[in-house]
Scaffold this active site. Sequence first.
Site, short mmCIF file in Angstrom:
data_model
loop_
_atom_site.label_atom_id
_atom_site.label_comp_id
_atom_site.label_asym_id
_atom_site.label_seq_id
_atom_site.Cartn_x
_atom_site.Cartn_y
_atom_site.Cartn_z
N SER A 143 4.25 -4.94 3.13
CA SER A 143 3.22 -5.78 2.53
C SER A 143 3.09 -5.43 1.05
O SER A 143 3.44 -4.32 0.63
CB SER A 143 1.88 -5.54 3.24
OG SER A 143 0.82 -6.12 2.53
N TYR A 156 -4.49 0.49 7.37
CA TYR A 156 -3.48 -0.57 7.27
C TYR A 156 -2.65 -0.42 6.00
O TYR A 156 -1.42 -0.45 6.03
CB TYR A 156 -4.14 -1.94 7.30
CG TYR A 156 -3.18 -3.07 7.05
CD1 TYR A 156 -2.33 -3.51 8.06
CD2 TYR A 156 -3.11 -3.70 5.80
CE1 TYR A 156 -1.43 -4.55 7.82
CE2 TYR A 156 -2.22 -4.72 5.56
CZ TYR A 156 -1.38 -5.15 6.58
OH TYR A 156 -0.48 -6.16 6.34
#
Length: 263
Positions: A143, A156
């Site tokens: 990401s 995360y």
Amino acid sequence: MNIKCQGTVFITGAANGIGYQLARIFAHNNYNLVLVDRLEEKITKIAVDFAEEFGISVKPIIKDLSISTSPEEIFTELQQAGIKVDILVNNAGFGNYGLFNETNLNNELEMLQVNLVCLTHLTKLFLKEMVKQGYGKILNVSSAAAFQPGPLMAVYFATKAYILSFSEAIANELEGTGVTVTVLCPGSTASAFHERTGMADSKMLKGKNMMDAETVAQMGYDALMRGKTIVIPGFMNKLMSKCVRFIPRKMVTKIVRSMQEEK
């Protein structure tokens, strides 16, 4: 007309979003598929639909990747079925939203297992045979979050940083082996991810136009086929990934916190 199969692709988290779109792209390019997801009804239907639409072999595997034994069980099942994987796509992952001292520990331990441990385990299992045969490709989905700390999504962001670092390192180790590693680092992508994490109302997302999963998947596929190590879809995401190197870390963290907060 029969077109020769290009090989077999293994994709985790294939029922939705980027994983589903990657599966469709590989199917369109005449790859057989092994699709892993815990959503039995959905992944089974996708397997049937893709087999009919593209004339390929599709094997659905229903597994919960938050269970530590799942990678070994999947690998054993494929070995027993005589299925050799040419391309590994570690796409499965999820996040949660909130202050770390208030979020659910079990949820975060499962996140670590899926986003980080399972990805590492599957890569270890399939990589050995790829190196032995002198060919293979691995696509790890990270990401744009990998490039900075992420208050309100601390765990995360940290898992995505691990995926980026891990992928770059083994890509370097594998030079000259015939095996390449690509890490896909998309920014916010239109999918069910944000609703599941509870951050749909954050300033980062509210009212913003997000890149669609099909476009992100196509960019990941193209980079994988070229043997590129890192691909960051979107000009602004590329720019931000470079800018954070020149801004004090404390300031970067404050900026991300401001963007993550709800309006």
